[in-house]
Structure formats: C-alpha cells, structure tokens
Design an enzyme around this catalytic site. Sequence first.
Site, PDB file in Angstrom:
ATOM      1  CG  PHE A   1      46.835  37.095  48.127  1.00  0.00           C
ATOM      2  CD1 PHE A   1      48.008  36.633  47.555  1.00  0.00           C
ATOM      3  CD2 PHE A   1      45.860  37.634  47.310  1.00  0.00           C
ATOM      4  CE1 PHE A   1      48.195  36.696  46.181  1.00  0.00           C
ATOM      5  CE2 PHE A   1      46.044  37.712  45.934  1.00  0.00           C
ATOM      6  CZ  PHE A   1      47.218  37.240  45.374  1.00  0.00           C
TER       7      PHE A   1
ATOM      8  CG  ASP B   1      41.816  33.913  52.003  1.00  0.00           C
ATOM      9  OD1 ASP B   1      41.862  32.779  51.473  1.00  0.00           O
ATOM     10  OD2 ASP B   1      42.130  34.945  51.400  1.00  0.00           O
TER      11      ASP B   1
ATOM     12  CE1 TYR C   1      44.017  30.982  41.833  1.00  0.00           C
ATOM     13  CE2 TYR C   1      41.731  31.624  41.521  1.00  0.00           C
ATOM     14  CZ  TYR C   1      43.011  31.929  41.928  1.00  0.00           C
ATOM     15  OH  TYR C   1      43.281  33.162  42.439  1.00  0.00           O
ATOM     16  CE  LYS C   2      45.582  30.631  45.646  1.00  0.00           C
ATOM     17  NZ  LYS C   2      46.736  31.075  44.842  1.00  0.00           N
TER      18      LYS C   2
ATOM     19  NE  ARG D   1      53.518  30.612  46.318  1.00  0.00           N
ATOM     20  CZ  ARG D   1      52.285  31.070  46.067  1.00  0.00           C
ATOM     21  NH1 ARG D   1      51.565  31.613  47.045  1.00  0.00           N
ATOM     22  NH2 ARG D   1      51.790  31.039  44.861  1.00  0.00           N
TER      23      ARG D   1
END
Lengths: 427, 427
Positions: B139, B211, B236-237, B386
């Site tokens: 990312f 990560d 937050y995922k 996705r």
Amino acid sequence: MTAAPTSLAALAALDDLLADAERLDAASPLAHVRDRFELPEGLVYLDGNSLGALPKAVPDAVADVVRRQWGSQLIASWNDEDWWGAQVRVGDQVGLLVGAAAGQTVVTDSTSVNLFKTVVGAARLRPGRRVVLIDPDSFPTDLYVTDAAARLADLDVRRVHPRDAVAAIAEVGDDLALASYSQVDYRTGEQWDLVSITEAAHAVGALACWDLCHSAGAMEVGLDEGGADLAVGCGYKYLNGGPGAPAFLYVAERHLADFDQPLSGWHGHARPFEMGGTFEPAPGITRGRVGTPPLVSLLALEAALTAFEGLTPAAVREQSLSVTALFISALDAAGVLGDDLTLATPREPERRGSQVSLRHPQAFAVVQALIARGVVGDFRESDIVRLGFAPLYVTHVDAVTAARHLVEVLDGREFERDEFTRRGAVT
Amino acid sequence: MTAAPTSLAALAALDDLLADAERLDAASPLAHVRDRFELPEGLVYLDGNSLGALPKAVPDAVADVVRRQWGSQLIASWNDEDWWGAQVRVGDQVGLLVGAAAGQTVVTDSTSVNLFKTVVGAARLRPGRRVVLIDPDSFPTDLYVTDAAARLADLDVRRVHPRDAVAAIAEVGDDLALASYSQVDYRTGEQWDLVSITEAAHAVGALACWDLCHSAGAMEVGLDEGGADLAVGCGYKYLNGGPGAPAFLYVAERHLADFDQPLSGWHGHARPFEMGGTFEPAPGITRGRVGTPPLVSLLALEAALTAFEGLTPAAVREQSLSVTALFISALDAAGVLGDDLTLATPREPERRGSQVSLRHPQAFAVVQALIARGVVGDFRESDIVRLGFAPLYVTHVDAVTAARHLVEVLDGREFERDEFTRRGAVT
C-alpha cells in the site's frame, strides 16, 4: 471550623464583587454563549485549558456521524459527506480563530506529531542552519519531540527562556533555523510576544513556530498578521473538541510550496488514489496530512467549533480578560495573596493568556480541596494551582465563586486534610 | 436487455448454490454474529476491508463517552474512566486477534505514523545496518513513509517483491536492518508467509515488521508464534472501529526495553506528570504512544471489538475461507471467469486473505454497476474489482448474491453504461 476574623471582611468584599459579577455577566456580549455548552449544574469548571466542556452541538453531530454517515452510508461517506475534505475544512474553521486565512491550517494528528513536522520541516526550509531555540519551560512534549527531531535531522537544540529569546536569536544569527515557542506558558499562563520573537527570527533569516495549545480559542493570536511561519495547537482545550481531539498545523502560505514534512503518508499525497509508488506532496496545506484521520473525533471538533459562531477572537479575548481580571480583583479584595499564595500569572492583561495560576506550597492539596467544593482546576508541578477561564462558558459569577471557595479553603486550612494531600492517580 | 443464453445455465447454477449458501449460513458457528452489526437492509457490503460496518455496540458506547464521560465527568474521566490506560487496554484486545500476548500492542496514531516508528525503531535496534526491504506493491503509504524514515535515518530502501524476499534477505545479509512486508496484499488479496520471511530476516540478524491492515480481524495472524518483531495495522477495516479509527503498533516483548521510537511525545514518557525536561521512555509498549489520543474514536474502537466476543481467530478464518471459497465457486459455476474477468486472488486458501479481487478491463465501471445493484466493493488501480468478505457479517448468501449480480453486470454489459464509466470523486 471557624473562619479567621480576617476572612469575615474578605467574605463581605466578595459579596460586593458577586453583585458586580452578576451585572457584568448580564451585560456581556457573550452572555448567551454559555448556553451552547453542557455543564453540570453548580460546577465551576476552570479546567477548560485541559479539557474543554461539551458543546451542546456535539452529541447529535457525533450520533449522526456514527449512525448515518458510518452505519448507513458506509464507505460512500468519504465522498458524500466529504470526509476526505474534513481535515482542511475544519482547519479553516480553526484558522478563523487564530488569525489564519483559509488554506493554511489543517486538523491532523496530535500536537506532538505536528511539532515533529514543524521542526524537521523548518530545518528543510532553512538548509544548512542547525540551531533550534526553544523555551526550557515549554510543555514537556515540545521539548521531547524537538529533541527527537533534532536527533534525526542533526540539529542543535538550545533551550532559551522566551524573555531572552530576542537576544539569543540575534546572537545565534545565521545558524538559526527555527525559534519554537509557546504563546502562553502552560504553567504560569504568561503570554509571550509572538510578534517580537517572530520578527527577531526573520531578522536573521530564520523561522518562528508557535505552539498555540493555550491560546487558540481563548484570545487573539493573529498568525498571519504577526508573520508567524508555522504553528501547532490542540483541539481539546479552548476549542472544546473533546478528549484527545485532533490537533492542528499551520504553515504560512509563503512556505507551503516548499514545506517538506517528514511524515509523508498517503493522505498528504497529491493524487493518493493513483496509488503511485513515489511520494509527491499535495499542493497547499493538504501536504500536512499523514494517515487516515480519526473522523469521529475530527467531526466532533467540527461540531464543537460552532460554539464560536458569531464571535470574533477580539470579543472572546475581551471576555477572557474581564473574567480573569475580576478573579484577580477578588483575590486582592479578599486579601489572600501574600506569603503562601502568590500570583504566578502576570497582572498586566497583555502579558497573560486565559488562565490564572497561583503558587502555593500545598498546591496539590489546594486543588483537591477546591475540586471537593465543585471548583475544578488542576495542579501542575511543583507548586501551581492552575485555573483556566474558558471565555465561552466561564462567567464573572464563576470567577467570584471560585475566589470565595479558595478563600475558604485557605482560611479553613483544608489543604492540610489527609483526603486532599494524598496523591493518587494522575490528574 | 435479454440475458445471453449462456447465462441462463449460469443463473440456474447460482440458484443451486444459493440453497447451499442458506444451509451453510444456518450451520455457521458465526451465524449469530452478523446480528452484532448494523447493516442497511438488502445491502451486500463487500467493502469492510476499506471501512468496516458499524457494530451495534458502538452508538451507545460513543454517546456515553460524549455525554457522560466528557460532558458530565469532564477532566475526571482521565482517571475515573481510565482514559489514560485506554490505548494499552484496547491494544491488548487487538492483540488477542493477532496472536499477541498482552503488553505488546498499543492503539495509537495512524498506520502511517506507526510505520515511521517501526522503520526508525528497527534501525536503532540494529545499528550499523542500513538496508530495509519492502514490497514494491505495498500500500503506497508504506512506501512513502519508509522512504521518508530512510531519508532521515540514512537507510537504503530496496523494493523487493515478497515472492523474492527470502532470497533477497539472504543476499543482503548482515547489512539488513528490516524486512517490512504486508501479510495480505491490499490489491490482490494474496497472503504472504509471515513465518518464512520472518525466519529469513532472523537468520541474518535482521528484524521483520508486518503490516496487518488487511489481516487483523479477518484471519489468524500469530504474531508471537510466528516470531514477528514489529507490526502495525489499522482499526477501521476488519476491526470495525469506525472511519479513521486509531491504528495499532506491536513490538515483541523481547525488543521493548530497547525500542527507541522517534516520536517521543509525552504520552510515551515514563512519568509524564512530573513534567520533566528530558524524555525517558515508559516501560513496555506504552513507549509507543505519542500525544493525547483521539478518545472518542479510540473508545468507539474499543466498543467495536466487543463484536469479536467469543470468537477465536481460527473460527473467524474458517468462516472467511468458507465464504470466499463459495464466492469463487459461484464464479466458476457461472462460467464468468475467462478472458475479460480473471481472479487476481490465489485460489489456494492458504495463499489468500479475506478478499477476492478480480481483474477486468472495465474494473471501475464494473464496481459502479455493482454498487448500483447494492453490492458494495471498491476499485483499485488499474484494473481491480476488490471485494472484501468481512467474516463477521458477510454471509454465504451474500457471496452467492454478489456473484449473481456480477454475472448480470457482465452479461448485460452494464459496465459500458455512461453512468458507470464516468469517473468522478474518489472512492
């Protein structure tokens, strides 16, 4: 416990001042503003310089963020509610309170993290210069983070008291990168002159950064007018954004194109959704952003700032000075200032922020005794009773009431009671 | 628009799978867990890997933080509600989900800021070593921040794909400070082997940082068991902490005493309320903290984590693989995988996370067409559809329903419609 004879006169003097206070409150242009806050009935809250009170606009705004924006709209809120633009949008609102034109202020991270950006960023704006000046009496995080940044960026931090800053700046001369000062001392409430220190820094080609934690929302700051280069401040004191509300970062327009801050996260990228492999800073203050911001806290701050609607920084400052002056007058009238209790805050209005700090050998216990009476201030090492007068909701009557409780605590020597001298958890 | 003849058979096959899906959902040990979330009626939400859905426990918890803890108790909540301990307390809860024993995980800042700490912190744990390896397909913020840290700490960042990491680590040898990889690729959903890369790093005396943004809360991570040195991830995922929820930082117990992170703010100090002028890191993971954390967002995350009560990471992983496998089976059964639509995610369960990504030349428009049908996924440059299957609330029926809508979008060539090809705001 019988009050000492001196205090009978003192209490009578305070009764007179209470009547004055009622008149001043009724006439205040900010009289209606206290209604914008939720405050427990009967509490005299003088700790808004640690955690601002809850603006009434916040609970519903937060519930909307949680239930509708997050719960119902889910990911679409990044666009539909402009979550993406919130940091700069709220930054501009903060800018209005600190004298910053739009596009120079962003709400992001914590004050500590933003200080790291300003120290490294300043060094990069002034390459080859190695010295950073900072107040040895700064709030500790300023010292820690500046040292940490200096260690990585090979800078030389010198701790110079603000009263000596102008001379020190001239002495360091063209090796000075940054003078980093707080506008208001967190302990004593003394205000330092933003303009003269900034001008001195500029005179040797250096930059000035201002920590506004104890001034934003309580007084006129005038960043643009004063020529400040950089500034930081927190959202949870006089801005009333809630516990740990995100902080803000200001970079003067003239430095933005070259502001090269060290925490280059994707929210500071010019085109984050291209997901490119090389960092390219966004134009403008957006480059001060790092990662995804904590939106519930950020949007709580946005709602909190509506408590300032219709108020100029000048009007806020006028109220602040009026209330703090009355509090000092009350201490004078009661005759309690003397050997044991002394003012740590300057009497001159132009030399103080929005708090009144008092030194007392039993400061910790004095604060606890006041809290037990419903007057909430805080203790700061080693001997400071710190009383913050948030001008949006602390009234003149609060000021006199607080003075009266303080007189009673002192007269009754309540600070000697075991329940108040015992140091337990942090405050 | 008439469906092509091939799709009639496809739709029949999906009808059969829908019946299977209903049976699987009824039998799932996580069947009751979806009820812990607020989800709009009829929505198939496959974007929990971008913003997790709202756990039902959150709104009341947040209202309590705002109204009672902040509004009524004010500053006292730092002690009375243990706001001061919240970052480590919630960190331990996150630790349970990523295989970290207590005392090694802290919730703080953003993933980007935490990555900065890990890169500089790792270099200081391995002084004299200059090389950092990172996935070029990370990312972007991982790339940006690692470059930024390297610039300050004089490190040499080399971008090596995880499939080549073990060999590259051996080749760099004793100049390697850190191998910094994501466990799950944010675009393709491919999972990389935490254990083999970590072991390879250790074999040359280096550290490994992981990560976990796309794995925490969706699969077994096993940080302690796998020997990881450092890790970061967002709240937050799959942890469902709300938009921009604070991130987490993990430092293995054996490194804590020497972990010397570069953002030394006052919340990371051993005795912050002594207000001393010199930074001294707190014992343990508390030293990973920096400034005052955004408590409303942080305590929202704490409430959100209660949605995991009673679930083991293994059970969560089992559900995730079952649902994603069914989705892939549905695509197979419908015969839509081929020239235009291909799987970007590996079919082998052990090689994927909790998302299924598909490549399509019109991926952007395919995503928009799905959203219009109530199937929310997201687009990632340049050709990725996705779809994240958050195992706590995405059901088998959702998976088949999503596949059916995808078949219809493709058969009807909806991705050619103007309304879906137009690129507007970010998503």
